[in-house]
Design a protein around this motif. Structure first.
Motif, PDB file in Angstrom:
ATOM      1  N   LEU A 112       0.643  -0.733   0.190  1.00  0.00           N
ATOM      2  CA  LEU A 112      -0.106  -0.107  -0.054  1.00  0.00           C
ATOM      3  C   LEU A 112       0.740   1.696   0.132  1.00  0.00           C
ATOM      4  O   LEU A 112       0.296   2.182  -0.470  1.00  0.00           O
ATOM      5  N   VAL A 118      -4.951   1.182  -4.158  1.00  0.00           N
ATOM      6  CA  VAL A 118      -4.973   0.936  -2.786  1.00  0.00           C
ATOM      7  C   VAL A 118      -5.932   0.174  -2.474  1.00  0.00           C
ATOM      8  O   VAL A 118      -6.626  -0.936  -1.585  1.00  0.00           O
ATOM      9  N   GLN A 119      -7.198   0.683  -3.385  1.00  0.00           N
ATOM     10  CA  GLN A 119      -9.002  -0.120  -2.776  1.00  0.00           C
ATOM     11  C   GLN A 119      -8.564  -1.605  -3.124  1.00  0.00           C
ATOM     12  O   GLN A 119      -8.556  -2.460  -2.962  1.00  0.00           O
ATOM     13  N   ILE A 122      -6.360  -3.384  -0.814  1.00  0.00           N
ATOM     14  CA  ILE A 122      -7.389  -3.433   1.291  1.00  0.00           C
ATOM     15  C   ILE A 122      -7.951  -4.970   0.652  1.00  0.00           C
ATOM     16  O   ILE A 122      -8.248  -5.339   1.529  1.00  0.00           O
ATOM     17  N   ILE A 150      -3.767   1.654   6.669  1.00  0.00           N
ATOM     18  CA  ILE A 150      -5.221   2.433   6.076  1.00  0.00           C
ATOM     19  C   ILE A 150      -4.847   3.929   6.376  1.00  0.00           C
ATOM     20  O   ILE A 150      -4.439   5.044   5.560  1.00  0.00           O
ATOM     21  N   ALA A 154      -3.532   5.313   3.460  1.00  0.00           N
ATOM     22  CA  ALA A 154      -4.565   5.769   2.368  1.00  0.00           C
ATOM     23  C   ALA A 154      -6.191   6.174   3.359  1.00  0.00           C
ATOM     24  O   ALA A 154      -6.739   5.073   3.267  1.00  0.00           O
ATOM     25  N   SER A 156      -8.534   7.436   2.778  1.00  0.00           N
ATOM     26  CA  SER A 156      -9.986   8.147   2.541  1.00  0.00           C
ATOM     27  C   SER A 156     -10.512   7.328   3.240  1.00  0.00           C
ATOM     28  O   SER A 156     -10.876   5.887   3.723  1.00  0.00           O
ATOM     29  N   LYS A 158     -14.419   6.207   1.976  1.00  0.00           N
ATOM     30  CA  LYS A 158     -14.456   4.278   1.323  1.00  0.00           C
ATOM     31  C   LYS A 158     -12.989   3.460   1.529  1.00  0.00           C
ATOM     32  O   LYS A 158     -13.658   2.350   1.379  1.00  0.00           O
ATOM     33  N   ASN A 159     -11.779   4.151   1.708  1.00  0.00           N
ATOM     34  CA  ASN A 159     -10.938   3.034   2.449  1.00  0.00           C
ATOM     35  C   ASN A 159     -11.366   1.871   3.468  1.00  0.00           C
ATOM     36  O   ASN A 159     -10.819   1.364   3.627  1.00  0.00           O
ATOM     37  N   TRP A 160     -11.687   3.183   4.623  1.00  0.00           N
ATOM     38  CA  TRP A 160     -11.823   2.434   5.616  1.00  0.00           C
ATOM     39  C   TRP A 160     -13.918   1.192   5.378  1.00  0.00           C
ATOM     40  O   TRP A 160     -13.686   0.722   6.306  1.00  0.00           O
ATOM     41  N   ILE A 162     -13.725  -0.972   2.711  1.00  0.00           N
ATOM     42  CA  ILE A 162     -13.403  -1.761   2.511  1.00  0.00           C
ATOM     43  C   ILE A 162     -13.463  -3.290   3.319  1.00  0.00           C
ATOM     44  O   ILE A 162     -13.770  -4.337   3.090  1.00  0.00           O
TER      45      ILE A 162
END
Length: 307
Positions: A112, A118-119, A122, A150, A154, A156, A158-160, A162
């Motif tokens: 990462l 990134v997504q 994850i 994360i 990353a 963001s 949204k990433n939390w 995923i």
């Protein structure tokens, strides 16, 4: 000298380490046939040995690719020594598979730092950890490492979310498989493994000797690892810190595991191998490091033949 031999990561060095691991695995797994010789059981054990060797190769790849250690064979040697010192680990197919899945996840987590795909990374990491938990429930705690990554690479919003999607994907696939294969639901009770805080086996010499030496090695090498983190660049520090966080998580996995026979420590051996390898990679105190390495190499032989 052993330190000179293993200070280089060459195919021959790796072959020696794999041979050592293979011999101990054969000694632990092929000497006890409950119902006589069975070809199916034989091939199953060979398959598990290959998975254990694959774990070694994945660890080597992760360390080299992300420059977690220098290009030496120490991390693979140490992981092999730690693993073969506990015969209960070598006989536990489920935990070997679970650890391999966690290694696949760790590979994606550390990558990462490149901030590329990134997504997807994850999702992949959480997917592998969720699969690992099907073989050893408490390995699900490694999802904390995903969230740690994360936070560092990353953060963001949204990433939390995923990891939850990836977990639900594995849960859905597992339930569907059980409905198709066994015509029954896969329940939480089938997945969950209750914790038992019975550490009585840790007092047996077969456990106490290697565990004491390996924990002593950890304490000794942690000081240098902390120093390495302080000296590292700002971009490199989160990666090195992640290994420490993985170490703490793996300790939690071992503590909460239902069986305390040494097999639960396999998750702990991965970050420990990386941390200790950094110590051996340093050129100082060669004679002292030679003594430590010889002592470590003797541990599995002492446990196997004299305890």
């Amino acid at each position: 000298m052993l330190t000179s031999f293993f200070s280089k990561s060459k195919p021959f060095n790796l072959a020696v380490i794999i041979l050592l691991m293979g011999l101990f695995y054969i000694g632990a797994s092929f000497t006890d046939w409950d119902n006589g010789f069975n070809w199916l059981e034989f091939f199953e054990k060979i398959g598990v040995l290959l998975l254990l060797v694959l774990s070694l190769l994945v660890l080597n790849f992760i360390a080299k690719k992300n420059e977690l250690t220098k290009r030496s064979a120490y991390k693979t040697l140490l992981f092999a020594i730690f693993s073969i010192s506990f015969f209960s680990l070598l006989r536990n197919e489920s935990i070997i598979i679970s650890n391999l899945c966690v290694l696949f996840a760790l590979r994606r987590i550390i990558s990462l730092k490149s901030h590329i795909s990134v997504q997807k990374k994850i999702f992949d990491a959480t997917f592998w950890i969720s699969i690992a938990s099907l073989y050893h429930f408490w390995s699900i705690l490694f999802i904390a490492v995903v969230f740690f990554a994360i936070l560092n690479f990353a953060s963001s919003f949204k990433n939390w979310l995923i990891p939850f999607v990836a977990f639900l994907a594995v849960a859905s696939l597992t339930i569907c498989f059980h409905l198709l294969a066994y015509d029954e639901f896969y329940l939480f009770a089938d997945w969950f493994q209750p914790t038992k805080f019975d550490f009585s086996k840790y007092g047996e010499l077969k456990m106490l000797i290697p565990l004491s030496i390996f924990l002593g090695l950890l304490i000794w090498t942690l000081f240098q690892y902390f120093a390495a983190i302080q000296k590292a660049s700002i971009t490199r520090r989160p990666v090195l810190s992640m290994i420490l966080f993985s170490l703490a998580t793996s300790a939690a996995v071992a503590i909460f595991s239902p069986t305390k026979n040494g097999s639960e420590l396999i998750f702990f051996f991965v970050p420990l191998s990386i941390i200790a390898s950094n110590y051996f990679d340093d050129k100082k105190d060669k004679i002292f490091k030679e003594i430590i390495l010889v002592t470590l190499l003797l541990v599995p032989f002492i446990v196997a033949f004299f305890v």
